[in-house]
Each structure stands twice: as structure tokens, then as C-alpha cells.
Enzyme design. Structure first.
Site, PDB file in Angstrom:
ATOM      1  N   CYS A  85       0.815  -1.227   0.000  1.00  0.00           N
ATOM      2  CA  CYS A  85       0.000   0.000   0.000  1.00  0.00           C
ATOM      3  C   CYS A  85       0.844   1.270   0.000  1.00  0.00           C
ATOM      4  O   CYS A  85       0.331   2.350  -0.309  1.00  0.00           O
ATOM      5  CB  CYS A  85      -0.942   0.016   1.188  1.00  0.00           C
ATOM      6  SG  CYS A  85      -2.015  -1.413   1.228  1.00  0.00           S
TER       7      CYS A  85
ATOM      8  N   HIS B 104      -3.441   7.041   1.944  1.00  0.00           N
ATOM      9  CA  HIS B 104      -3.915   5.712   1.559  1.00  0.00           C
ATOM     10  C   HIS B 104      -5.245   5.444   2.250  1.00  0.00           C
ATOM     11  O   HIS B 104      -5.406   5.708   3.437  1.00  0.00           O
ATOM     12  CB  HIS B 104      -2.873   4.670   1.973  1.00  0.00           C
ATOM     13  CG  HIS B 104      -3.382   3.268   1.880  1.00  0.00           C
ATOM     14  ND1 HIS B 104      -4.047   2.809   0.765  1.00  0.00           N
ATOM     15  CD2 HIS B 104      -3.363   2.236   2.759  1.00  0.00           C
ATOM     16  CE1 HIS B 104      -4.400   1.555   0.957  1.00  0.00           C
ATOM     17  NE2 HIS B 104      -3.998   1.185   2.157  1.00  0.00           N
TER      18      HIS B 104
ATOM     19  N   ASN C 194     -10.345  -0.271  -0.497  1.00  0.00           N
ATOM     20  CA  ASN C 194      -8.885  -0.210  -0.343  1.00  0.00           C
ATOM     21  C   ASN C 194      -8.219  -0.784  -1.594  1.00  0.00           C
ATOM     22  O   ASN C 194      -8.204  -2.003  -1.776  1.00  0.00           O
ATOM     23  CB  ASN C 194      -8.494  -1.006   0.908  1.00  0.00           C
ATOM     24  CG  ASN C 194      -6.986  -1.062   1.126  1.00  0.00           C
ATOM     25  OD1 ASN C 194      -6.200  -0.677   0.258  1.00  0.00           O
ATOM     26  ND2 ASN C 194      -6.577  -1.550   2.276  1.00  0.00           N
TER      27      ASN C 194
HETATM   28  O1  UT7 Z   1      -4.151  -1.295   3.498  1.00  0.00           O
HETATM   29  C1  UT7 Z   1      -3.191  -1.929   4.261  1.00  0.00           C
HETATM   30  C2  UT7 Z   1      -3.325  -1.670   5.700  1.00  0.00           C
HETATM   31  N1  UT7 Z   1      -4.546  -2.189   6.190  1.00  0.00           N
HETATM   32  C3  UT7 Z   1      -5.184  -1.583   7.161  1.00  0.00           C
HETATM   33  O2  UT7 Z   1      -4.762  -0.539   7.598  1.00  0.00           O
HETATM   34  C4  UT7 Z   1      -6.390  -2.249   7.751  1.00  0.00           C
HETATM   35  C5  UT7 Z   1      -6.362  -2.131   9.267  1.00  0.00           C
HETATM   36  N2  UT7 Z   1      -7.444  -2.823   9.931  1.00  0.00           N
HETATM   37  C6  UT7 Z   1      -8.737  -2.450   9.837  1.00  0.00           C
HETATM   38  O3  UT7 Z   1      -9.088  -1.585   9.076  1.00  0.00           O
HETATM   39  C7  UT7 Z   1      -9.738  -3.108  10.759  1.00  0.00           C
HETATM   40  O4  UT7 Z   1      -9.056  -3.824  11.754  1.00  0.00           O
HETATM   41  C8  UT7 Z   1     -10.723  -4.047  10.030  1.00  0.00           C
HETATM   42  C9  UT7 Z   1     -11.693  -3.240   9.188  1.00  0.00           C
HETATM   43  C10 UT7 Z   1      -9.979  -5.034   9.186  1.00  0.00           C
HETATM   44  C11 UT7 Z   1     -11.547  -4.817  11.059  1.00  0.00           C
HETATM   45  O5  UT7 Z   1     -12.229  -3.910  11.912  1.00  0.00           O
HETATM   46  P1  UT7 Z   1     -12.143  -4.088  13.496  1.00  0.00           P
HETATM   47  O6  UT7 Z   1     -13.020  -3.075  14.087  1.00  0.00           O
HETATM   48  O7  UT7 Z   1     -10.693  -4.070  13.887  1.00  0.00           O
HETATM   49  O8  UT7 Z   1     -12.776  -5.505  13.691  1.00  0.00           O
HETATM   50  P2  UT7 Z   1     -12.121  -6.809  14.344  1.00  0.00           P
HETATM   51  O9  UT7 Z   1     -11.161  -7.438  13.416  1.00  0.00           O
HETATM   52  O10 UT7 Z   1     -11.658  -6.476  15.728  1.00  0.00           O
HETATM   53  O11 UT7 Z   1     -13.402  -7.723  14.461  1.00  0.00           O
HETATM   54  C12 UT7 Z   1     -14.502  -7.369  15.304  1.00  0.00           C
HETATM   55  C13 UT7 Z   1     -15.605  -8.375  15.074  1.00  0.00           C
HETATM   56  C14 UT7 Z   1     -15.127  -9.819  15.121  1.00  0.00           C
HETATM   57  O12 UT7 Z   1     -16.121 -10.592  15.771  1.00  0.00           O
HETATM   58  P3  UT7 Z   1     -15.940 -11.041  17.302  1.00  0.00           P
HETATM   59  O13 UT7 Z   1     -14.677 -11.833  17.323  1.00  0.00           O
HETATM   60  O14 UT7 Z   1     -15.819  -9.752  18.076  1.00  0.00           O
HETATM   61  O15 UT7 Z   1     -17.182 -11.801  17.568  1.00  0.00           O
HETATM   62  C15 UT7 Z   1     -15.051 -10.214  13.676  1.00  0.00           C
HETATM   63  O16 UT7 Z   1     -15.230 -11.601  13.476  1.00  0.00           O
HETATM   64  O17 UT7 Z   1     -16.174  -8.195  13.782  1.00  0.00           O
HETATM   65  C16 UT7 Z   1     -16.197  -9.443  13.094  1.00  0.00           C
HETATM   66  N3  UT7 Z   1     -16.054  -9.195  11.657  1.00  0.00           N
HETATM   67  C17 UT7 Z   1     -17.098  -8.970  10.854  1.00  0.00           C
HETATM   68  N4  UT7 Z   1     -18.415  -8.920  11.090  1.00  0.00           N
HETATM   69  C18 UT7 Z   1     -19.220  -8.642  10.053  1.00  0.00           C
HETATM   70  C19 UT7 Z   1     -14.911  -9.126  10.931  1.00  0.00           C
HETATM   71  N5  UT7 Z   1     -15.203  -8.865   9.652  1.00  0.00           N
HETATM   72  C20 UT7 Z   1     -16.549  -8.761   9.584  1.00  0.00           C
HETATM   73  C21 UT7 Z   1     -17.440  -8.497   8.524  1.00  0.00           C
HETATM   74  N6  UT7 Z   1     -18.761  -8.438   8.810  1.00  0.00           N
HETATM   75  N7  UT7 Z   1     -17.021  -8.279   7.260  1.00  0.00           N
END
Ligand code: UT7
Length: 327
Positions: free
Chosen positions: A113, A254, A284
Site C-alpha cells: 500500500c 492511503h 482499499n
Molecule cells: O491497506 C493496508 C493496511 N490495512 C489496514 O490498515 C487495515 C487495518 N485494519 C482495519 O481496518 C480493521 O481492523 C478491520 C476493518 C480489518 C476490522 O475492523 P475491526 O473493528 O478491527 O474488527 P475486528 O477485526 O476487531 O473484528 C470485530 C468483530 C469480530 O467478531 P468477534 O470476534 O468480536 O465476535 C469479527 O469476526 O467483527 C467481526 N467481523 C465482521 N463482522 C461482520 C470481521 N469482519 C466482519 C465483517 N462483517 N465483514
């Protein structure tokens, strides 16, 4: 030594729009979750058979047109991509041939990225030293080809697109690319990977069955790292240019997650309105993100002569960095 400036921008987004609702029919997710956690509403996905190099060529032609530069005048082409047409040769040589830049040398860089920021830094050095008069920097990604469409943690995020910038010498030191700071932290390499397909894990049927040739991300950890590193990168850029937050006219960053941008800007007291946002429309698209945003902002009149533009990127590696450009 002269300076270097961006004299042309161009971008290309594939036609196909995939909505959150469409994804919610395929995997266990909702529009509400995706919008509230990421800011993404729709993303663009390349057509079957469309090539990474073709997307790059579209963007490059538009950037050259704006720069009033003939393909034969281009001395180098740097393409930031992790999804080239094929592992060898580079995507850049297909672009070189496609646009007819017969006098250019061409190569890819793999900084995920942060690819277009790394590419901009390399090109700026060649231009400043006088070795190259016109450089083409492209960020292009077909992340749909390396997305695990059954992994809801990642498949709602990634998308396709291309952006291009033409770099030329600049005699006015108050204008053009002022600083670029780049960083890498290989200790965090495991956070964001495509594991299989290299020498460490050559492709086997077992790895294919595990989707090890697709992107895997420890999202929460990358999020934390992104907020910390991007905040310090912005501070580093401002310090190096003796800028205060209020001096920044426009942020072109980004687009990985709207909340990451919000947190970084909040820490610095910069209003979100100063950031060019298109993650809601495009998702993204990795290295393409900055040049696409820049192109939209320039063509939309949101960046004008004299503006101070701050660029920020972070991705797999972890590789990240900043640039300050006076338009
Ligand atoms: O471009 C390169 C660099 N990349 C980035 O900078 C991305 C950085 N990370 C992020 O943007 C975020 O961490 C994400 C968008 C990937 C995830 O968001 P989050 O608020 O950190 O969610 P999480 O991974 O902590 O997951 C929270 C919950 C989980 O469920 P439990 O374990 O709390 O029951 C996930 O399983 O959300 C769940 N989850 C979803 N639920 C519905 C994860 N993906 C989804 C989804 N739909 N698509």
C-alpha cells in the site's frame, strides 16, 4: 540540484461496482458493519480478463495528457504493485510497451500500500539528479485476484484500480516535492501477507486449498500499528518542513479505513474535511489509493497552486511513509 514536482495525474477505476449488499448475499456480513467499521460502501472490481497493466496504462495516458508529455519523453516508469500481470517480467515493462514509452527504463517495486509513495521517492531522486527529465510513477492493484472471497475479515475491504503521476524537474524550491520520509518494520511482516507462491512456500495443492496464495491480515493489529505509525509519520513530515497542522491544505492518504484516518487527523487537530476521501466509493485499492485520490482532488479543484499537500501511506511490510508537496 533542482527539485521535482508532479505535473500530471491520472486514474482508472474498473466499471463494475460491488455494493456491501451484494457481499452480504455471499458472506456473513452486513452493510451496517462494513460502513461503521471501515467507511466502505462500494468498491470497484476488474472485469474478468482485465489486466493490471491495462488499468495502469489507462491511468498513465491520462497523467501524460495532463502533463503535456509525449510517451517518448518519459525516461523511467516505476510501478508499485503486488498484483502484476505475471511474476516476471515486471508490470512496468508492459506499461512501457503499451503506452509506447520507448526511451524509458521500467521496473516494479513491492511496497504494497505504500508502493506509490516509495515509487514517488525513487522517481524524485532520478529527476532531482538530472538523470531523468520525465518520470512516470504508477500505483496499480488488482487485489480482487488475491482476495480470499470466503474470508469476511478481508474480502469486504479490498478493491482494484490504478493511479499515475508524472514527475518533472522544478526550479522553484518553494514548490514541488519538499520531503519524502519512508520507513519499514520487517519485525511486523507477519501481520499482512500472501504466504504462498514464493520460495518459502512454493505453491502446492494443499496450500491452494488453504487459500495461502490469498491475502491474510491480522486486521486489529494492523489497525493499531497504522494509527501509531501514520501519526508519527505525519508529525515527522510537519517537523521537517516546519509546518503546523493549520498549514496543511489537503491530506491525500492511503484509504484503508476511514476510522484510521479520523484517528490520525484527530491526534493532530486536523479536520477530516481536509482529507480527500474516496474509500466509501472505491474501498482499499492499495498502492493505487494515493494517486487516484490525488488525481480526483486535482481534477476536482480541491488542490490548487500553492497548496501544501501531505501524503501518508502504510501497508504490508510494514512499510509506511509521508510526503509533503507544495502544489
Ligand atoms: O491497506 C493496508 C493496511 N490495512 C489496514 O490498515 C487495515 C487495518 N485494519 C482495519 O481496518 C480493521 O481492523 C478491520 C476493518 C480489518 C476490522 O475492523 P475491526 O473493528 O478491527 O474488527 P475486528 O477485526 O476487531 O473484528 C470485530 C468483530 C469480530 O467478531 P468477534 O470476534 O468480536 O465476535 C469479527 O469476526 O467483527 C467481526 N467481523 C465482521 N463482522 C461482520 C470481521 N469482519 C466482519 C465483517 N462483517 N465483514
Amino acid at each position: 540540484m533542482t527539485g521535482a514536482q508532479i505535473i500530471g495525474t491520472g486514474s482508472y477505476l474498473p466499471e463494475r461496482i460491488v455494493t456491501n449488499a451484494e457481499l452480504a448475499q455471499r458472506i456473513d456480513t452486513t452493510d451496517e458493519w462494513i460502513v461503521s467499521r471501515t467507511g466502505i460502501r462500494t468498491r470497484r472490481i476488474a472485469a474478468p480478463g482485465e489486466l493490471t497493466s491495462e488499468m495502469a496504462i489507462h491511468a498513465a495516458r491520462l497523467a501524460l495528457e495532463m502533463a503535456e508529455t509525449k510517451p517518448s519523453e518519459v525516461g523511467m516508469i516505476v510501478v508499485g504493485t503486488i498484483t502484476p500481470d505475471m511474476p516476471m517480467p515486471s508490470c512496468a515493462v508492459f506499461v512501457q510497451h503499451g503506452i509506447g514509452a520507448t526511451n524509458a527504463f521500467a521496473f516494479d517495486i513491492a511496497a504494497a500500500c505504500a508502493g506509490s509513495l516509495y515509487g514517488l521517492s525513487i522517481a524524485a531522486q532520478y529527476v532531482r539528479s538530472g538523470v531523468v527529465k520525465r518520470a512516470l510513477v504508477i500505483g496499480v492493484e488488482m487485489l480482487s485476484s488475491v482476495t480470499n472471497w470466503s474470508d469476511r475479515n478481508t474480502c469486504v475491504l479490498f478493491a482494484d484500480g490504478a493511479g499515475a503521476m508524472v514527475i518533472a524537474p522544478c526550479d522553484d524550491e518553494r514548490r514541488g516535492i519538499q520531503t519524502i520520509h519512508l520507513h519499514s518494520d520487517g519485525a511486523l511482516a507477519d501481520l499482512l501477507t500472501i504466504r504462498a507462491g514464493g520460495t518459502k512456500f512454493p505453491i502446492t495443492q494443499e496450500l491452494l486449498d488453504q487459500n495461502a496464495h490469498k491475502v491474510a491480515m491480522a486486521g486489529r493489529e494492523v489497525y493499531r500499528v497504522a494509527v501509531t505509525y501514520l501519526s508519527s509519520a505525519l508529525q515527522e513530515a510537519m517537523d521537517a518542513n516546519r509546518l503546523k497542522a493549520a498549514d496543511i491544505s489537503r491530506l491525500v492518504a492511503h484509504q484503508a479505513n476511514l476510522r484510521i484516518l479520523q484517528s490520525v487527523l484527530e491526534k493532530h487537530g486536523i479536520p477530516l474535511e481536509k482529507a480527500w476521501i474516496n474509500i466509501d466509493r472505491y474501498g482499499n485499492n492499495s498502492s493505487a489509493s494515493i494517486p487516484i485520490s490525488l488525481d480526483e482532488a486535482v481534477r476536482g479543484g480541491a488542490i490548487k497552486k500553492g497548496d501544501v499537500v501531505a501524503m501518508l501511506a502504510l501497508g504490508a511490510g510494514i512499510c509506511w511513509g509521508s510526503a509533503i508537496v507544495r502544489w
